[in-house]
Write a protein that holds these residues in place. Structure first.
Motif, short mmCIF file in Angstrom:
data_model
loop_
_atom_site.label_atom_id
_atom_site.label_comp_id
_atom_site.label_asym_id
_atom_site.label_seq_id
_atom_site.Cartn_x
_atom_site.Cartn_y
_atom_site.Cartn_z
N LEU A 171 0.86 -1.18 0.00
CA LEU A 171 0.00 0.00 0.00
C LEU A 171 0.90 1.23 0.00
CD1 LEU A 171 -3.11 0.48 0.15
CD2 LEU A 171 -2.80 0.87 2.61
N TRP A 172 0.71 2.14 -0.96
CA TRP A 172 1.60 3.29 -1.06
C TRP A 172 0.85 4.53 -1.51
CZ3 TRP A 172 2.77 5.08 -6.17
CH2 TRP A 172 2.38 4.22 -7.20
N GLN A 173 1.50 5.67 -1.31
CA GLN A 173 0.89 6.98 -1.56
C GLN A 173 1.52 7.59 -2.80
OE1 GLN A 173 1.64 9.74 1.61
NE2 GLN A 173 -0.29 10.81 1.34
N ASN A 174 0.70 8.02 -3.76
CA ASN A 174 1.25 8.60 -4.98
C ASN A 174 1.47 10.11 -4.82
OD1 ASN A 174 -1.23 9.86 -5.33
ND2 ASN A 174 -1.86 8.61 -7.07
N SER A 175 1.88 10.77 -5.90
CA SER A 175 2.23 12.19 -5.82
C SER A 175 1.03 13.09 -5.54
CB SER A 175 2.91 12.63 -7.12
OG SER A 175 2.08 12.38 -8.24
N SER A 176 -0.18 12.56 -5.71
CA SER A 176 -1.40 13.31 -5.38
C SER A 176 -1.93 12.95 -4.00
CB SER A 176 -2.48 13.03 -6.44
OG SER A 176 -2.04 13.41 -7.73
N ASP A 177 -1.13 12.21 -3.23
CA ASP A 177 -1.47 11.77 -1.87
C ASP A 177 -2.57 10.72 -1.84
OD1 ASP A 177 0.43 13.50 -0.86
OD2 ASP A 177 -1.00 15.12 -0.51
N ALA A 178 -2.93 10.17 -3.00
CA ALA A 178 -3.93 9.09 -3.03
C ALA A 178 -3.26 7.75 -2.72
CB ALA A 178 -4.60 9.04 -4.39
N LEU A 179 -4.06 6.80 -2.24
CA LEU A 179 -3.56 5.46 -1.93
C LEU A 179 -3.68 4.55 -3.14
CD1 LEU A 179 -5.00 4.62 1.61
CD2 LEU A 179 -2.59 4.80 0.98
N LEU A 180 -2.61 3.80 -3.42
CA LEU A 180 -2.64 2.76 -4.43
C LEU A 180 -2.18 1.46 -3.81
CD1 LEU A 180 -1.96 5.57 -6.07
CD2 LEU A 180 -1.72 3.99 -7.98
N MET A 181 -2.58 0.35 -4.42
CA MET A 181 -2.13 -0.96 -3.96
C MET A 181 -1.45 -1.69 -5.11
SD MET A 181 -4.16 -4.10 -2.08
CE MET A 181 -5.09 -4.67 -3.51
N THR A 182 -0.26 -2.19 -4.85
CA THR A 182 0.45 -3.06 -5.78
C THR A 182 0.51 -4.43 -5.14
OG1 THR A 182 1.76 -1.25 -6.71
CG2 THR A 182 2.65 -3.47 -6.95
N TRP A 183 0.14 -5.48 -5.88
CA TRP A 183 0.05 -6.78 -5.25
C TRP A 183 0.40 -7.90 -6.23
CZ3 TRP A 183 -3.97 -4.45 -7.59
CH2 TRP A 183 -4.85 -5.23 -8.35
N GLU A 184 0.71 -9.05 -5.63
CA GLU A 184 0.97 -10.28 -6.38
C GLU A 184 0.30 -11.41 -5.63
OE1 GLU A 184 4.86 -12.15 -8.54
OE2 GLU A 184 5.00 -11.86 -6.37
N THR A 196 -12.23 5.28 -2.70
CA THR A 196 -12.11 6.64 -2.16
C THR A 196 -12.51 6.71 -0.69
OG1 THR A 196 -14.34 7.17 -2.96
CG2 THR A 196 -12.47 7.73 -4.40
N PHE A 197 -13.35 5.76 -0.23
CA PHE A 197 -13.77 5.83 1.17
C PHE A 197 -12.64 5.50 2.14
CE2 PHE A 197 -15.20 1.52 -0.20
CZ PHE A 197 -14.44 0.74 0.67
N LEU A 198 -11.51 4.98 1.65
CA LEU A 198 -10.37 4.79 2.54
C LEU A 198 -9.78 6.12 2.97
CD1 LEU A 198 -8.39 1.74 1.10
CD2 LEU A 198 -10.23 1.78 2.79
N GLY A 199 -10.14 7.19 2.26
CA GLY A 199 -9.65 8.52 2.61
C GLY A 199 -8.36 8.86 1.89
N ARG A 200 -8.02 10.14 1.93
CA ARG A 200 -6.78 10.62 1.36
C ARG A 200 -5.79 10.83 2.50
NH1 ARG A 200 -5.43 12.73 -3.50
NH2 ARG A 200 -7.61 12.63 -4.14
N PRO A 201 -4.74 10.01 2.58
CA PRO A 201 -3.80 10.14 3.70
C PRO A 201 -3.16 11.52 3.76
CG PRO A 201 -3.45 8.09 2.52
CD PRO A 201 -4.39 8.90 1.69
N ASP A 202 -2.90 11.97 4.96
CA ASP A 202 -2.23 13.25 5.15
C ASP A 202 -0.86 13.24 4.47
OD1 ASP A 202 -4.40 13.88 6.69
OD2 ASP A 202 -3.34 13.75 8.61
N ASN A 203 -0.47 14.38 3.93
CA ASN A 203 0.85 14.50 3.34
C ASN A 203 1.91 14.26 4.41
OD1 ASN A 203 2.85 15.08 1.46
ND2 ASN A 203 2.84 17.25 1.95
N GLY A 204 2.85 13.37 4.14
CA GLY A 204 3.91 13.07 5.10
C GLY A 204 3.58 11.97 6.08
N THR A 205 2.39 11.36 5.95
CA THR A 205 2.04 10.26 6.86
C THR A 205 2.95 9.06 6.64
OG1 THR A 205 0.23 8.84 7.62
CG2 THR A 205 0.40 9.19 5.27
N GLY A 206 3.02 8.19 7.62
CA GLY A 206 3.58 6.86 7.42
C GLY A 206 2.44 5.89 7.16
N ILE A 207 2.76 4.73 6.62
CA ILE A 207 1.78 3.65 6.45
C ILE A 207 2.38 2.41 7.10
CG2 ILE A 207 0.53 2.18 4.83
CD1 ILE A 207 0.64 4.44 2.80
#
Length: 215
Positions: A129-142, A155-166
């Motif tokens: 789970l990672w944050q892109n340049s627009s602060d949106a969450l994306l998931m990369t998986w295998e 979108t209901f997961l929310g937009r993480p704050d800029n600078g947050t950790g995951i």
């Protein structure tokens, strides 16, 4: 670890999966501190990472994870995410890479779930789970033989704050425990509007558990 005088980079992040802790030194090299017979030991991994790289550590498989076998995720200077795997604490790392580049200083967390319920050495489903340049969450998986894939999250997961950790959870399996093949512990945490949000993945869908209370 303090009595050993080990120093980490002031910009390092931390990743851990017992008995290992991963961090960067002052030269942005990946270092590992690990518990060896109730004594902390240190090992240089020979991996050059981006200054302030996001880090994650998850078990390699159910059986190997009991002996320190894990996957280490970090970001190179070219912003590409790299995955290094090993089957125990002492063998050499082998390189793999999800086909993505994440923004500098991006937040990133990861978790794994056994792909098959009847195999201790089989493949693991790996989720990042990672944050892109627009602060949106994306998931990369295998999670099958098709290889790595990336998608947006609801979108209901929310937009993480800029600078947050995951931070994401994978159940412990050190020595005697068994890693469950269900998704009961597949949870991640990050800041939204200054609150710690807890979300869970069930193998197909995300749900919001709620905000973590700190009082």
């Amino acid at each position: 670890m303090s009595p050993n005088g080990w120093k980490a980079s002031p910009n390092t992040r931390l990743a851990a999966y017992w008995p290992s802790v991963i961090f960067q030194d002052a030269n942005n090299q990946i270092q590992e501190a690990y518990d060896a017979n109730l004594t902390w030991a240190r090992s240089a991994k020979g991996l050059k990472s981006r200054n302030g790289s996001a880090l994650a550590e998850v078990p390699f498989s159910v059986n190997e994870g009991r002996f320190g076998g894990d996957k280490i995720l970090y970001q190179r200077d070219d912003q590409k995410l790299i995955l290094e795997g090993r089957t125990n604490l002492t063998n050499k790392l082998s390189v793999g890479a999800p086909p993505i580049a994440i923004p500098p200083n991006s937040a990133m967390g990861a978790f794994t779930v056994p792909r098959y319920s009847n195999s201790s050495d089989g493949a693991m489903n790996t989720y990042i789970l990672w944050q892109n340049s627009s602060d949106a969450l994306l998931m990369t998986w295998e999670d099958d033989d098709a290889g790595w894939r990336t998608s947006s999250t609801p979108t209901f997961l929310g937009r993480p704050d800029n600078g947050t950790g995951i931070s994401c959870l994978t159940a412990t399996l050190w020595t005697v425990a068994s890693l469950p093949s269900d998704y009961s512990t597949a949870r991640c945490y990050y800041l939204v509007d200054g609150q710690i949000r807890e979300v869970q993945y069930d193998g197909s869908n995300w749900v919001v558990i709620g905000n973590v209370r700190l009082d």
